[in-house]
Design an enzyme around this catalytic site. Structure first.
Site, short mmCIF file in Angstrom:
data_model
loop_
_atom_site.label_atom_id
_atom_site.label_comp_id
_atom_site.label_asym_id
_atom_site.label_seq_id
_atom_site.Cartn_x
_atom_site.Cartn_y
_atom_site.Cartn_z
N SER A 142 0.57 -1.45 0.22
CA SER A 142 -0.02 0.50 -0.08
C SER A 142 0.66 0.94 -0.34
CB SER A 142 -1.07 -0.27 1.33
OG SER A 142 0.02 0.13 2.32
N ASP A 143 0.28 2.54 -0.69
CA ASP A 143 1.32 3.86 -0.47
C ASP A 143 0.61 3.88 1.14
OD1 ASP A 143 2.47 5.83 -0.68
OD2 ASP A 143 1.16 6.82 -1.83
N CYS A 144 1.81 4.89 1.52
CA CYS A 144 1.74 4.73 2.95
C CYS A 144 0.74 5.42 4.12
CB CYS A 144 3.36 5.62 3.57
SG CYS A 144 4.31 5.14 3.11
#
Length: 579
Positions: free
Chosen positions: A238-240
């Site tokens: 995932s993106d952060c």
């Protein structure tokens, strides 16, 4: 990937408890000593050099590398970056340092399409053309990972999947509604090439929704397209903190447990953030199965095995020496990349190159003339030496030519000193130019005002640009200097298109060179170019627009696809004379 490593990963995962499996899905993965699994932090960056972990070779920013249009060069740079990454990993690991930015899983390249010229993160990409982006992205991935898929030197990650081109201020909440044609033709093409042609090891999801589904929990994107259509075999990260957006901003789930389960069930294996801390409760609630968790962990263990993190499957790169970090050979390649990226936009009456014997004094003017920030872009490492344009010119001419310097104005504020008056440095620039034969003006942006939301210190647009003009007093500074009648060379240092119609047509502005963010020693290259050591050969990977009147509203929420319209009065990518 080989059957051997796949079976090893299954065997290793089978020996874990459910809680241990879940712990390995966090970007800060703890050690499991009884199984010989060391602690590992998955988060590392290598957009144009090993980033955020101390000294490394700092190459030109990605958009500058794109201006070279050179696949072989990008692959060589990727190879250097992974060599330095290995050298640092090897030494850090021996010292017991397994923290953030110390690993071998690099969250690069960024193969999003730079569709709107106001997008702050566009300079992380390879421009607006899907074909060029795919070619250069694949080349960089091949360099990072190396030729042996069973023993990769590092793991690359294509990001952000998908339909992610800003705006930054709305990225956590907006729904990118896009037609099937535009989805495949524009936004997915480079990712497909990275998977099929370069065998990229990881893919990172985006913050936004795509046609109603959050990208990091989209069955359409992660399962139907990425795995089933593209045949992707690696892991998805995932993106952060993007998974928290499911319930906090997208409102497609109600609680964190539902968000974590949605991500895992739809193909997200690794969480940059804290949402997967809720997986145990999600399991208790019957929202996610152990089978889904096991499948994710097997993929994560498999790449760690191939990277050589388990003692009984060593890496052939385990002995790369720290001496390789920012070694002369690597610095030389960085300088060459900078040289190849410079793009000539105007050269009236062949004013460039400058002739030393005809010049007594040069005035070097502008907020980027002596700025290290303007050299390097974002997601960057630390160089042991920076050479700004001012320093490069001073070093090149030595004592033969007098060099006068004046900042002229701030980057975007109306004064330089906190207690100063408005335009407090303007007259110093006027004085310097009065005493000079030629003015070299270093204008543009840097990553403090164009970049990622939260990274860039732009209180106006969350890292995006408000428009395409030079910010602050820079336009006025340029017009003031040009009005003095001395010949002017404009060095544009920015990661995106700037509208310069006045400079294009002004007879005193003799030349304009787009230097992008040219890397740590970019000033040396700029000076050599000015005095004819080489001719700038870069090409534009983005079109330069005349104003924003024909661009769609940037605060867009619903109709992402309408950005594909090409405004009247724009110049196409690839042109070297695009103003």
């Amino acid at each position: 990937m080989s059957t051997e490593t796949r079976e090893y990963a299954k065997k290793l995962t089978a020996q874990m408890t459910l809680e241990e499996k879940m712990s390995q899905m966090l970007y800060e993965s703890p050690a499991i000593d009884r199984l010989g699994i060391p602690a590992y932090n998955w988060w590392n960056e290598a957009l144009h050099g090993v980033a955020r972990a101390g000294v490394a070779t700092v190459f030109p920013q990605a958009i500058a590398l794109a201006a070279t249009f050179d696949e072989d060069l990008l692959q060589k740079i990727g190879d250097v970056v992974s060599t330095e990454g290995r050298a640092k990993f090897n030494e850090f690991s021996r010292k017991g340092d397994r923290g953030i930015y110390k690993g071998l899983t690099f969250w690069a390249p960024n193969v999003n399409i730079f569709r709107d010229p106001r997008w702050g993160r566009g300079h992380e990409t390879y421009g607006e053309d899907p074909y060029l982006t795919g070619k250069l992205g694949c080349a960089y991935i091949r360099g990072l990972q190396g030729p042996d898929r069973d023993h990769p030197k590092a793991a690359a990650c294509a990001k952000h999947f998908a339909v992610h081109s800003g705006p930054e201020a709305l990225r956590h909440e907006f729904d990118a509604k896009v037609s099937r044609h535009d989805l495949y033709d524009t936004y997915l093409y480079a990712f497909k090439r990275c998977v099929k042609d370069a065998g990229v090891e990881a893919v990172m999801g985006a913050y936004n929704r795509v046609n109603g589904e959050p990208a990091c929990g989209s069955r359409t994107l992660l399962k139907n397209i990425l795995r089933d259509e593209f045949g992707f075999e690696g892991h998805v990260v995932s993106d952060c903190w993007a998974i928290n957006d499911f319930h906090l901003h997208h409102h497609v789930t109600g609680i964190a447990e539902e968000s974590a389960a949605m991500a895992v069930n739809n193909g997200c294996d690794l969480n940059c953030g804290n949402a997967f801390l809720h997986l145990p409760k999600a399991y208790e609630m019957g929202l996610v199965s152990e089978e889904a968790i096991t499948e994710a962990v097997e993929r994560l263990m498999e790449i760690r095995i191939r990277l050589g993190m388990m003692e009984d499957y060593p890496s052939p790169y385990a002995d790369i020496s720290y001496e390789k970090v920012e070694c002369p050979e690597h610095v030389k390649l960085s300088v060459e990349a900078s040289r190849r990226s410079l793009t000539l936009l105007k050269n009236e009456e062949d004013f460039l190159p400058l002739e030393k014997e005809k010049i007594c004094t040069i005035a070097v003017i502008g907020p980027n003339a002596n700025s290290r920030d303007a050299l390097v872009g974002n997601y960057v490492g630390t160089s042991s030496q920076y050479i700004t344009p001012l320093e490069g010119i001073q070093q090149y001419v030595g004592e033969e030519i007098r060099v006068l310097y004046a900042q002229g104005c701030g980057l975007y504020k109306d004064k330089v000193e906190g207690l100063g008056e408005r335009k407090d440095r303007m007259q110093e620039a006027v004085i310097a130019v009065e005493h000079a034969d030629v003015a070299v003006m270093c204008l543009g942006l840097d990553a403090t005002i164009e970049g990622e939301q939260g990274d860039a210190r732009n209180e106006y647009a969350s890292g995006d640009k408000l428009g395409l003009n030079l910010p602050g007093l820079q336009e006025e500074l340029l017009e003031t200097v040009a009005a003095m009648g001395k010949p002017v060379v404009v060095l544009l240092m920015a990661g995106s298109a700037i509208d310069l119609p006045w400079a294009e047509h002004n007879p005193n502005v003799k030349a304009i060179v787009d230097c992008w963010y040219p890397g740590a020693r970019g000033g040396k290259v700029i000076a050599e170019m000015l005095f004819g050591e080489f001719s700038p050969s870069g090409k534009l990977p983005v079109r330069f627009y005349h104003g924003t009147e024909n661009l769609p509203v940037w605060n867009i929420r619903d109709d992402y696809e309408r950005r594909e319209d090409i405004p009247a009065g724009s110049s196409g990518a690839g042109s070297g004379t695009a103003l």
